[in-house]
Design an enzyme around this catalytic site. Structure first.
Site, PDB file in Angstrom:
ATOM      1  N   LYS A 126       0.885  -1.240   0.277  1.00 45.57           N
ATOM      2  CA  LYS A 126      -0.040  -0.013  -0.014  1.00 45.57           C
ATOM      3  C   LYS A 126       1.025   1.093  -0.017  1.00 45.57           C
ATOM      4  O   LYS A 126       1.845   1.372   0.706  1.00 45.57           O
ATOM      5  CB  LYS A 126      -0.981  -0.037   1.098  1.00 45.57           C
ATOM      6  CG  LYS A 126      -1.919   1.040   1.028  1.00 45.57           C
ATOM      7  CD  LYS A 126      -2.968   0.888   2.410  1.00 45.57           C
ATOM      8  CE  LYS A 126      -4.051   1.948   2.253  1.00 45.57           C
ATOM      9  NZ  LYS A 126      -5.197   1.862   3.292  1.00 45.57           N
ATOM     10  N   GLU A 146     -19.352  -5.639  10.865  1.00 48.78           N
ATOM     11  CA  GLU A 146     -20.069  -5.113  11.299  1.00 48.78           C
ATOM     12  C   GLU A 146     -21.315  -5.761  11.962  1.00 48.78           C
ATOM     13  O   GLU A 146     -21.418  -5.429  13.408  1.00 48.78           O
ATOM     14  CB  GLU A 146     -20.806  -3.906  10.565  1.00 48.78           C
ATOM     15  CG  GLU A 146     -20.003  -2.830   9.865  1.00 48.78           C
ATOM     16  CD  GLU A 146     -19.142  -3.271   8.637  1.00 48.78           C
ATOM     17  OE1 GLU A 146     -18.485  -2.572   7.819  1.00 48.78           O
ATOM     18  OE2 GLU A 146     -19.591  -4.725   8.176  1.00 48.78           O
ATOM     19  N   ARG A 205     -25.367  -1.863   8.180  1.00 49.27           N
ATOM     20  CA  ARG A 205     -25.000  -3.360   8.142  1.00 49.27           C
ATOM     21  C   ARG A 205     -25.472  -4.183   9.070  1.00 49.27           C
ATOM     22  O   ARG A 205     -25.587  -5.451   9.031  1.00 49.27           O
ATOM     23  CB  ARG A 205     -23.526  -3.614   7.770  1.00 49.27           C
ATOM     24  CG  ARG A 205     -23.319  -3.117   6.385  1.00 49.27           C
ATOM     25  CD  ARG A 205     -21.893  -3.402   5.822  1.00 49.27           C
ATOM     26  NE  ARG A 205     -21.715  -3.031   4.527  1.00 49.27           N
ATOM     27  CZ  ARG A 205     -20.475  -3.567   3.656  1.00 49.27           C
ATOM     28  NH1 ARG A 205     -19.669  -4.239   4.400  1.00 49.27           N
ATOM     29  NH2 ARG A 205     -20.485  -3.338   2.462  1.00 49.27           N
TER      30      ARG A 205
END
Length: 637
Positions: free
Chosen positions: A289, A379, A407
């Protein structure tokens, strides 16, 4: 401004569509990648935006568009933070400087923006499900297009991704899932899957043995048909025994990798081979990343995104604001208060679904590591995990974004509310989220929680109220409690150190007025304060009440307001339908002599991206909109 827009390199300047890219010689692809990476750095250093994830998939993005005939072949991105290179290669290079700006292009893939954006994404773990739907549709249509889903290892921790893989494997659908493994989502990844993938990518024994076996099997394939069958069975047996893709194979996927995600030529060749392989396949690529920008490689969480200009070599901010102690962010007020409360009450525990930085849970995790949990991008699990802790007498503070809690709504109802468990939901990014746009706006939480029994719904006007709400909720055992607050800075007021208990369901009068009263819910009330001050200078005195609670409502205070005022304006940074204003209107409608009610909130439309102030003004809940609402009423009196 136009003359300051960074310019693309020689090759990139000629690529307006992936078709242009595919005209290049394979030997030129690395040069394209270098130019694309530099262009992203140049753009974000001036205009801001998500950063690290897109730099990490430059080679992968280039290879996919080179090998696959997009948009006929379907490419589905997960989350969308990583799709900047995709946008630049698919006809939006000239508009890219408007990325995430009001009226500009979206920071995420968006179907209405481009035919290359096959599926709109803002949150994680949807790509495999969507890609599977496309693959099945292709089969039903007797088509021959390919379908590719790109998903990060952080997104792979969500249950939805495994539900999709389980289904895809069982259906034997022709789909390629590319697992972009960089050990990061926004914060470092956690959990058993992360350890599993780490074992895959670091096992020297496995990689050496795999190479030797593949080399041996290559010799077998030059032999006769019988030997090839033996070789095939041997390959399957040995790879099942020693290779680390067994988890994915168990779900019905052919596993390939891990391979270097920054080797564009290797990726190209592998993708060309995989185009001929039928059925569900998973290609595991390892990336860094922030690749190519040293500061982002060193501090990957910090450089997930940048909101201000910086030097593209050093990463240092350009024209930084003077270092003065300004107002804290609401999330930081929450984080500090939680540590203080936890120090006083050892029952307090906390959790977040992969957002310890965004939710400011790090202070708690650092101070009380055994009582603070990052559960990964999960979640639903976060909510039920909190409920389980609550059954054992723990006081669970679930730190979660408003749009993420959507969610976990089923768990909020079934596992928390029905069982009357005293979980505290600290709901960050409530209201407009700003440049992240409609997938991140937290507009619906008031409405979707109001209908659920055993819920207290509150919102602070300022940081002092937030602290006191958290304290009061920490001692409340009769129901669950939701505290919603926005992204961004609080007021900067002086906050007392000690906590005070708030009376549940009680608002306060901030300003007495005549004829018109504004009832505000949450920090959006700051605009009403400004409007009241401005109008007072014009000789117009309106009342202003900070209601604090959408549920239970302060019916006694509303009764007093109805006696005193002819007109009520409600104000909230949330959906009008079913929200705080609806609650007030539902109560007042039962009265015989009732004032008029005007609800100011988010209308029944999808609101795009921009600064919070721009979006507040767009829907009429900023200073201008409130003032116009007041003057409109006065004109009719």
């Amino acid at each position: 401004m136009e003359q300051n827009i960074p310019q693309p390199g020689e090759l990139l300047s000629k690529i307006n569509t992936p078709e242009d890219l595919r005209k290049l010689d394979p030997k030129e692809l690395q040069d394209v990648c270098d130019e694309l990476r530099n262009y992203i750095i140049d753009m974000v250093s001036v205009y801001g935006g998500h950063f690290g994830a897109s730099l990490g998939v430059v080679e992968l993005t280039t290879a996919i568009h080179y090998v696959y005939k997009t948009p006929e072949d379907r490419l589905v991105w997960d989350v969308g933070h990583q799709a900047y290179g995709h946008k630049i290669l698919t006809g939006r290079r000239e508009q890219f400087h408007t990325n995430r700006l009001y009226g500009g292009i979206s920071g995420f893939p968006k179907r209405t923006e481009s035919e290359y954006d096959t599926f709109g994404v803002g949150h994680s773990s949807t790509s495999i499900s969507a890609a599977l739907g496309m693959a099945v549709a292709n089969t039903l249509d007797k088509g021959d297009r390919k379908v590719v889903a790109v998903i990060g290892d952080g997104s792979m921790t969500a249950g939805l991704a495994f539900e999709a893989m389980n289904n895809a494997g069982a259906m034997n659908s022709d789909i390629l899932v590319i697992l972009n493994d960089n050990c990061m989502s926004i914060d470092p990844n956690v959990g058993a899957l992360k350890e599993y993938l780490t074992d895959i990518t670091t096992s020297k024994t496995f990689n050496k043995m795999r190479d030797e076996i593949y080399d041996m099997l290559g010799h077998f394939k030059s032999a006769g048909e019988k030997m090839r069958k033996v070789a095939s069975r041997l390959e399957n047996a040995v790879t099942a025994a020693i290779t680390p893709g067994s988890l994915f194979r168990a779900l019905g996927f052919k596993y390939y990798g891990p391979m270097d995600g920054h080797d564009v030529d290797g990726l190209r060749k592998t993708l060309e081979d995989l185009k001929t392989v039928k059925g569900p396949k998973l290609l595991h690529v390892v990336t860094v990343k922030g690749k190519g920008f040293a500061p982002a490689e060193r501090e990957q969480t910090k450089w997930h995104a940048s909101s201000s200009p910086f030097d593209k070599i050093t990463g240092k901010a350009l024209n930084p604001a003077p270092k003065t102690k300004g107002a804290p962010k609401y999330q930081d007020v929450f984080g500090e208060a939680l540590v203080e409360l936890a120090a006083k009450d050892e029952r307090i525990v906390s959790m977040t679904p992969a957002m310890p930085s965004g939710s400011s849970l790090w202070p708690m995790m650092n101070t009380f590591p055994e009582r603070a949990f990052d559960v990964g991008i999960a979640e639903q699990h976060a909510v039920t995990f909190a409920a389980g802790l609550a059954t054992e007498g723990k006081k669970a503070f679930c730190a979660i974004y408003s749009s993420f809690l959507q969610r976990g709504y089923d768990q909020l109802v079934h596992d928390v509310a029905i069982q009357k468990l005293p979980v505290v939901f600290c709901i960050d990014r409530a209201g407009f989220a700003g440049a992240d746009g409609p997938t991140h706006h937290g507009l619906y939480d008031i409405a979707y929680m109001r209908t659920v029994p055993n819920m207290v719904i509150s919102s602070p006007l300022n940081e002092q109220d937030l602290r006191d709400m958290m304290f009061t909720a920490s001692t409340f055992e009769d129901a669950s409690w939701a505290i919603r607050y926005p992204r961004g800075k609080a007021t900067g007021m002086s906050v007392r150190q000690e906590f005070e208990t708030l009376e549940i369901g009680k608002g306060i009068e901030l300003r007495e007025g005549e004829n018109i009263a504004v009832l505000s819910f949450g920090p959006i009330g700051k605009y009403a304060i400004t409007v009241a001050d401005d109008l007072a200078e014009e000789g117009i005195n309106i009342g202003h009440y900070d209601m604090r609670f959408a549920k239970p409502l302060d019916e006694e205070l509303i009764d007093e307001i109805c006696e005193k005022y002819d007109h009520i304006i409600t104000l909230e940074d949330g959906a009008k339908m079913g929200g705080f204003g609806s609650a007030v209107a539902e109560y007042i409608i039962e009265k015989e002599n009732r004032p008029s009610v005007k609800i100011l909130g988010i209308p029944d439309v999808i609101v795009e991206h921009g600064t919070q102030e721009e979006l507040h003004d767009e829907v009429g809940i900023g200073v201008k909109g409130i003032k116009e609402a007041v003057l409109s009423i006065l004109e009719k009196v």
